[in-house]
Design an enzyme around this catalytic site. Structure first.
Site, mmCIF file in Angstrom:
data_model
loop_
_atom_site.group_PDB
_atom_site.id
_atom_site.type_symbol
_atom_site.label_atom_id
_atom_site.label_comp_id
_atom_site.label_asym_id
_atom_site.label_seq_id
_atom_site.Cartn_x
_atom_site.Cartn_y
_atom_site.Cartn_z
ATOM 1 N N MET A 162 0.817 -1.210 0.000
ATOM 2 C CA MET A 162 0.000 0.000 0.000
ATOM 3 C C MET A 162 0.855 1.266 0.000
ATOM 4 O O MET A 162 0.618 2.194 -0.759
ATOM 5 C CB MET A 162 -0.934 0.021 1.221
ATOM 6 C CG MET A 162 -2.002 -1.038 1.188
ATOM 7 S SD MET A 162 -3.091 -0.945 -0.257
ATOM 8 C CE MET A 162 -4.131 0.434 0.163
ATOM 9 N N ASP A 169 11.015 3.044 5.065
ATOM 10 C CA ASP A 169 10.805 1.657 5.501
ATOM 11 C C ASP A 169 11.949 1.288 6.442
ATOM 12 O O ASP A 169 12.768 2.156 6.805
ATOM 13 C CB ASP A 169 10.696 0.699 4.299
ATOM 14 C CG ASP A 169 9.813 -0.503 4.622
ATOM 15 O OD1 ASP A 169 10.180 -1.298 5.520
ATOM 16 O OD2 ASP A 169 8.736 -0.645 3.999
ATOM 17 N N VAL A 196 2.378 0.690 7.729
ATOM 18 C CA VAL A 196 3.220 -0.459 8.093
ATOM 19 C C VAL A 196 2.309 -1.659 8.368
ATOM 20 O O VAL A 196 1.088 -1.576 8.198
ATOM 21 C CB VAL A 196 4.136 -0.147 9.310
ATOM 22 C CG1 VAL A 196 5.086 0.999 8.987
ATOM 23 C CG2 VAL A 196 3.324 0.178 10.561
ATOM 24 N N GLU A 218 -0.156 -4.523 9.626
ATOM 25 C CA GLU A 218 -1.402 -4.378 10.386
ATOM 26 C C GLU A 218 -1.217 -5.052 11.751
ATOM 27 O O GLU A 218 -1.753 -6.140 12.020
ATOM 28 C CB GLU A 218 -2.553 -5.015 9.588
ATOM 29 C CG GLU A 218 -3.931 -4.754 10.141
ATOM 30 C CD GLU A 218 -4.428 -3.340 9.888
ATOM 31 O OE1 GLU A 218 -3.597 -2.423 9.752
ATOM 32 O OE2 GLU A 218 -5.648 -3.149 9.858
ATOM 33 N N LYS A 275 2.604 -0.723 14.883
ATOM 34 C CA LYS A 275 2.059 0.622 14.628
ATOM 35 C C LYS A 275 2.395 1.560 15.788
ATOM 36 O O LYS A 275 2.686 2.740 15.572
ATOM 37 C CB LYS A 275 0.548 0.544 14.391
ATOM 38 C CG LYS A 275 0.198 -0.149 13.061
ATOM 39 C CD LYS A 275 -1.058 0.392 12.434
ATOM 40 C CE LYS A 275 -1.571 -0.400 11.244
ATOM 41 N NZ LYS A 275 -0.991 -0.125 9.958
ATOM 42 N N SER A 334 -6.662 -0.915 7.847
ATOM 43 C CA SER A 334 -7.963 -1.286 7.280
ATOM 44 C C SER A 334 -8.864 -1.913 8.331
ATOM 45 O O SER A 334 -10.065 -2.024 8.093
ATOM 46 C CB SER A 334 -7.795 -2.208 6.083
ATOM 47 O OG SER A 334 -6.834 -3.178 6.318
ATOM 48 N N HIS A 373 -7.940 5.904 4.717
ATOM 49 C CA HIS A 373 -8.007 4.508 4.282
ATOM 50 C C HIS A 373 -8.122 4.407 2.769
ATOM 51 O O HIS A 373 -9.141 4.756 2.193
ATOM 52 C CB HIS A 373 -9.210 3.834 4.979
ATOM 53 C CG HIS A 373 -9.349 2.385 4.665
ATOM 54 N ND1 HIS A 373 -10.557 1.749 4.516
ATOM 55 C CD2 HIS A 373 -8.413 1.435 4.450
ATOM 56 C CE1 HIS A 373 -10.349 0.476 4.230
ATOM 57 N NE2 HIS A 373 -9.069 0.267 4.187
ATOM 58 N N ASN A 423 -15.675 -1.759 4.100
ATOM 59 C CA ASN A 423 -15.398 -3.164 4.393
ATOM 60 C C ASN A 423 -16.543 -3.841 5.142
ATOM 61 O O ASN A 423 -16.777 -5.035 4.983
ATOM 62 C CB ASN A 423 -14.080 -3.309 5.160
ATOM 63 C CG ASN A 423 -12.892 -3.120 4.226
ATOM 64 O OD1 ASN A 423 -13.056 -3.158 3.008
ATOM 65 N ND2 ASN A 423 -11.713 -2.889 4.776
HETATM 66 P P1 NAD Z 1 2.839 -4.811 3.504
HETATM 67 O O1 NAD Z 1 3.226 -5.932 4.358
HETATM 68 O O2 NAD Z 1 2.885 -4.992 2.038
HETATM 69 O O3 NAD Z 1 3.713 -3.539 3.814
HETATM 70 C C1 NAD Z 1 4.054 -3.128 5.094
HETATM 71 C C2 NAD Z 1 5.397 -2.448 5.011
HETATM 72 O O4 NAD Z 1 5.691 -1.870 6.270
HETATM 73 C C3 NAD Z 1 6.560 -3.371 4.671
HETATM 74 O O5 NAD Z 1 7.285 -2.848 3.586
HETATM 75 C C4 NAD Z 1 7.386 -3.382 5.940
HETATM 76 O O6 NAD Z 1 8.774 -3.536 5.670
HETATM 77 C C5 NAD Z 1 7.063 -2.016 6.504
HETATM 78 N N1 NAD Z 1 7.358 -1.924 7.937
HETATM 79 C C6 NAD Z 1 7.086 -2.801 8.902
HETATM 80 N N2 NAD Z 1 7.536 -2.342 10.080
HETATM 81 C C7 NAD Z 1 8.108 -1.147 9.852
HETATM 82 C C8 NAD Z 1 8.757 -0.198 10.676
HETATM 83 N N3 NAD Z 1 8.908 -0.404 11.963
HETATM 84 N N4 NAD Z 1 9.203 0.927 10.088
HETATM 85 C C9 NAD Z 1 9.051 1.128 8.775
HETATM 86 N N5 NAD Z 1 8.459 0.251 7.943
HETATM 87 C C10 NAD Z 1 7.985 -0.872 8.491
HETATM 88 O O7 NAD Z 1 1.375 -4.402 3.979
HETATM 89 P P2 NAD Z 1 0.250 -3.574 3.217
HETATM 90 O O8 NAD Z 1 -0.681 -4.526 2.567
HETATM 91 O O9 NAD Z 1 0.896 -2.513 2.426
HETATM 92 O O10 NAD Z 1 -0.551 -2.934 4.418
HETATM 93 C C11 NAD Z 1 -0.077 -1.801 5.087
HETATM 94 C C12 NAD Z 1 -1.216 -1.161 5.849
HETATM 95 O O11 NAD Z 1 -2.234 -0.799 4.912
HETATM 96 C C13 NAD Z 1 -1.891 -2.052 6.846
HETATM 97 O O12 NAD Z 1 -2.281 -1.284 7.942
HETATM 98 C C14 NAD Z 1 -3.113 -2.557 6.112
HETATM 99 O O13 NAD Z 1 -4.177 -2.895 6.985
HETATM 100 C C15 NAD Z 1 -3.472 -1.346 5.314
HETATM 101 N N6 NAD Z 1 -4.291 -1.585 4.128
HETATM 102 C C16 NAD Z 1 -4.033 -2.639 3.315
HETATM 103 C C17 NAD Z 1 -4.815 -2.835 2.192
HETATM 104 C C18 NAD Z 1 -4.515 -3.977 1.251
HETATM 105 O O14 NAD Z 1 -5.303 -4.185 0.311
HETATM 106 N N7 NAD Z 1 -3.408 -4.692 1.422
HETATM 107 C C19 NAD Z 1 -5.848 -1.950 1.903
HETATM 108 C C20 NAD Z 1 -6.073 -0.860 2.739
HETATM 109 C C21 NAD Z 1 -5.284 -0.690 3.846
#
Ligand code: NAD
Length: 735
Positions: free
Chosen positions: A337, A356, A413, A415, A420, A442, A463, A513
């Site tokens: 995301m 990151d 980051v 979920e 977080k 989410s 979101h 959702n």
């Molecule tokens: P993801 O696992 O693809 O990405 C998360 C990223 O966060 C990774 O690159 C990880 O290295 C990084 N990260 C973890 N800990 C960290 C830290 N301490 N400092 C910096 N970076 C860190 O996950 P995602 O699917 O991109 O989801 C991210 C957020 O977006 C979540 O909260 C999720 O609920 C939300 N979200 C996801 C979707 C979806 O369709 N996947 C849709 C809406 C919202």
């Protein structure tokens, strides 16, 4: 003579250049005033013997967006007023009002002097219909030129001569395709279809248009010439015998009979091509009057045009907070995301730091944008320079210090509450005092996450939906303590990246959702009852949903449903999840490793391309199957739409969503809720709350208590209210 919206300059050759440039609008649109002025201009040029011909163009970068849909919305009010005054003549009044543009354009093309439309930019709807009434059409070859008759997308159809002129210029199949899909044409494609005469360099537009007149352009349309025949010979030809029997079937395949406006196009063309041109115009006017009286036209114009525009312009923005300027935005978490959020931010011209855990992960996030840019350049959608500029705005880094001067930080980051919390603390250690911190979570309530923050009034949810570059909706989530500045900043940001926001109060699953989970849950129920999976998916499409519930579950990941069930049980107790649903999802995820599309298998199998996905045959063995002939598809459709609409009604009742416009627009942009309904609440209002309550009661007796109508719905049914009367923004303000 002078005009407010047009200027006229006649050159030495006697060619009047009419430039349309509305002083108070960024885009030209047809209003009553514009029509009045155009009417007078026609009279003026006819009366002036020095004028040999007319070139009409626009003084703005676009030509025109077409009719002002607020004017069309006004015709709904006109009908209501006329019905109140005299029901017998009401529809006649509407018929006369809807014919105004039609007969104005007819007057233009029969005025005796040649008109050429010089299309300098986007030319849509009524504006292209006016151009079609001109005897010549020249379009600029600039990339920005898009030509379309997109009315069908808001429930109506080209009703100012479009359905009669297009099939008298282009072949009927192309004409139907263009109008029933509302798709855009480039100048070159329009020329290939015979809809424009010339496509020229932008600086040659006016000279080329004038030259057409100097070369002796006849002020008579082909259909007004003796012996005219439509391309292909009209309806009674062998080629038409191929096209016409199939056309309604093709339209039905595409629209499942849900769009009366699209069907009216077919009727107008088919009937219109068999009669003289002016009779064809009358046929079109008659169908247009009919379509304007449909619930679909009313609801689609309201949600997909008026409400969408109002929300986009900041209908929910708190007054009194100065407009935010974004000199820098930071995105923390460069995963799936975060990487995409950085892309859309940079695409809006805003510098963004992408953070990151290490440089490699941050770089990987930026690589996503590099891929999108390369793709867009390859397809000719972006210039190399624009691509380079976009990428130069994204700075990948693991260094939190680089977000010190950001105006807005979006956290994306993992979920995971602990991750977080740790990230929020790291961000706030360096973040500017007045900056806003947003989470893209989410599932985790914002109020809870805000507890990790030292300034919860500056903490908010933004979101996004996946894929971020394509999905137009953003849910802005208010925590209990979120303040006006945070809300205004979030809305300004969403506007800057040209997406549409809805503002939602905090709850598990927020709005979109929550609705989507109901849709998938109903499909689980159907599977468990033994309804064949293909019937579930097809019923959903016939109900107007873009993606079946099982395919959608595969897209969002079946193991995500599994994780969410587990989290709900942990947080809210075992009664919060239907054990049969848990069993189904557990079987798929743990028993079969069917995690969804990402794993190549879920409810569907995903063979390597070009083969298409197919429902997993094993679904048949999970539950005893009902014979297809014993399944009532109409009831499946009702269940799928009603369960979502009921959930939307619950969110209103709970005060999660507070404005029906947001529920409607959010449902269409967020998960494609049957657009012909105008959205979840318009679906209820459209059939009447009383009818909806009766439908829910009927479904509840057979398919479970989750269909029981809520107290709010029962109260509204008893009082004869609709969502738009009970929760109208004006009413709220007055209260
Ligand atoms: P993801 O696992 O693809 O990405 C998360 C990223 O966060 C990774 O690159 C990880 O290295 C990084 N990260 C973890 N800990 C960290 C830290 N301490 N400092 C910096 N970076 C860190 O996950 P995602 O699917 O991109 O989801 C991210 C957020 O977006 C979540 O909260 C999720 O609920 C939300 N979200 C996801 C979707 C979806 O369709 N996947 C849709 C809406 C919202």
């Amino acid at each position: 003579m002078s005009y407010k919206n047009f200027s006229i300059e006649t050159d030495a050759d006697g060619i009047a250049l009419v430039t349309w440039d509305m002083p108070d609008k960024s885009m030209n649109v047809f209003t009553v005033e514009v029509m009045d002025e155009l009417d007078r201009i026609i009279d003026q040029v006819v009366a002036d013997s020095a004028v040999k011909g007319v070139v009409i163009t626009s003084g703005k970068s676009s030509f025109s967006g077409g009719a002002d849909l607020s004017m069309i919305k006004g015709s709904f009010d006109l009908l209501k007023e006329a019905e109140a005054a005299d029901p017998a003549t009401a529809v006649h009044k509407l018929f006369d009002a809807t014919g105004r543009m039609t007969w104005l354009f007819r007057k233009l093309e029969t005025c005796g002097k040649p008109w050429v439309s010089a299309i300098n930019g986007t030319c849509m709807g009524g504006a292209f219909e006016m151009s079609l009434a001109c005897h010549g059409r020249v379009a600029s070859n600039a990339k920005s030129v898009k030509i379309a008759l997109p009315e069908v997308k808001v429930g109506i159809f080209p009703g100012a001569g479009g359905t009669q002129r297009v099939p008298r210029l282009a072949n009927a199949q192309d004409a139907l395709q263009m109008m029933t899909t509302g798709s855009s044409l480039t100048g070159a494609r329009a020329k290939a279809m015979n809809l424009v005469h010339q496509v020229v360099e932008p600086d040659q537009l006016i000279p080329a248009a004038k030259q057409m007149i100097k070369d002796g352009l006849k002020p008579v349309q082909p259909w007004d010439e003796k012996g005219f025949k439509a391309p292909g010979g009209g309806i009674w030809t062998p080629a038409s015998a191929q096209l016409w029997p199939a056309a309604p079937a093709i339209l039905r395949r595409e629209t499942a009979g849900n769009y009366p406006g699209a069907l009216a196009i077919l009727k107008c063309v088919y009937e219109g091509l068999q009669v003289p041109f002016e009779t064809g115009l009358r046929i079109e006017q008659r169908y247009f009057t009919h379509i304007l009286q449909t619930t679909e036209a009313f609801s689609m114009i309201r949600s997909l045009f008026i409400s969408m525009q109002e929300l986009g312009k900041g209908a929910r923005r708190p007054a009194g907070v100065p407009k935010s300027e974004f000199k820098k935005v930071a995105v923390v978490g460069a995963g799936f995301m975060g990487a995409s959020i950085a892309y859309v931010t940079a695409a809006a011209g805003i510098p963004v730091v992408l953070i990151d855990r290490d440089q490699e992960a941050a770089d990987k996030g930026k690589a996503h944008s590099e891929g999108l840019v390369t793709g867009a350049i390859g397809k000719g959608r972006m210039s190399k320079e624009d691509g380079e500029t976009l990428l130069s705005l994204i700075t990948p880094t693991p260094d939190y210090a680089s977000l010190a001067d950001a105006d807005l930080v979006i956290e994306a980051v993992f979920e995971d509450r602990t991750v977080k919390k740790e990230v929020t603390e790291k961000i706030e250690a360096v973040l500017r005092e007045d900056a806003i911190l947003a989470s893209n979570t989410s599932t985790l309530p914002i109020t809870g996450l805000a507890k990790n923050s030292k300034r919860p009034n500056q903490f908010i949810g933004i979101h996004f939906f996946s894929p971020v570059d394509k999905m137009m909706l953003v849910e802005v989530i208010l925590g209990k303590e979120t303040g006006d500045k945070a809300l205004a900043t979030a809305l300004d940001y969403v506007a800057a990246i040209k997406k549409t926001p809805i503002v939602v109060n905090d709850t598990r699953g927020f709005y979109v959702n929550r609705c989507v989970f109901r849709y998938m849950a109903e499909a689980y129920d159907m599977l468990i009852e033994g309804v064949p999976a293909a019937m579930i998916e097809n019923a959903a499409k016939m109900a107007g949903m873009p993606v079946g519930p099982l395919a959608l579950n595969d897209e969002v990941a079946v193991d995500l449903s599994y994780k969410i069930f587990k989290a709900s049980i942990a947080d809210l107790g075992p009664q919060s999840v239907d054990p049969r649903h848990m069993e189904l999802v557990t079987k798929l995820v743990e028993g079969e490793g069917r995690l969804g599309r990402k794993a190549g298998k879920g409810f569907y199998d995903y063979p390597p391309k070009p083969a298409r996905k197919k429902l997993w045959p094993g679904l048949k063995d999970l539950y005893p199957q009902i014979k297809p002939e014993d399944v009532d598809v109409k009831v499946l459709k009702e269940r799928l739409l009603a369960t979502i609409a009921l959930e939307a009604a619950r969110t209103m009742e709970e005060g999660i969503v507070t404005d029906p416009r947001e529920a409607d627009v959010g449902s269409i942009l967020g998960f494609g809720f049957a657009p012909y309904t105008g959205g979840t609440l318009s679906y209820i209002d459209g059939m009447g709350v009383k009818t909806f309550v009766a439908l829910c009661e009927k479904l509840a007796t057979k398919y479970g208590d989750h269909f029981q109508p809520t107290p709010l719905l029962k109260d509204m049914a008893a009082k004869g209210e609709t969502f738009y009367t009970r929760f109208a923004p004006e009413t709220k303000k007055a209260a």
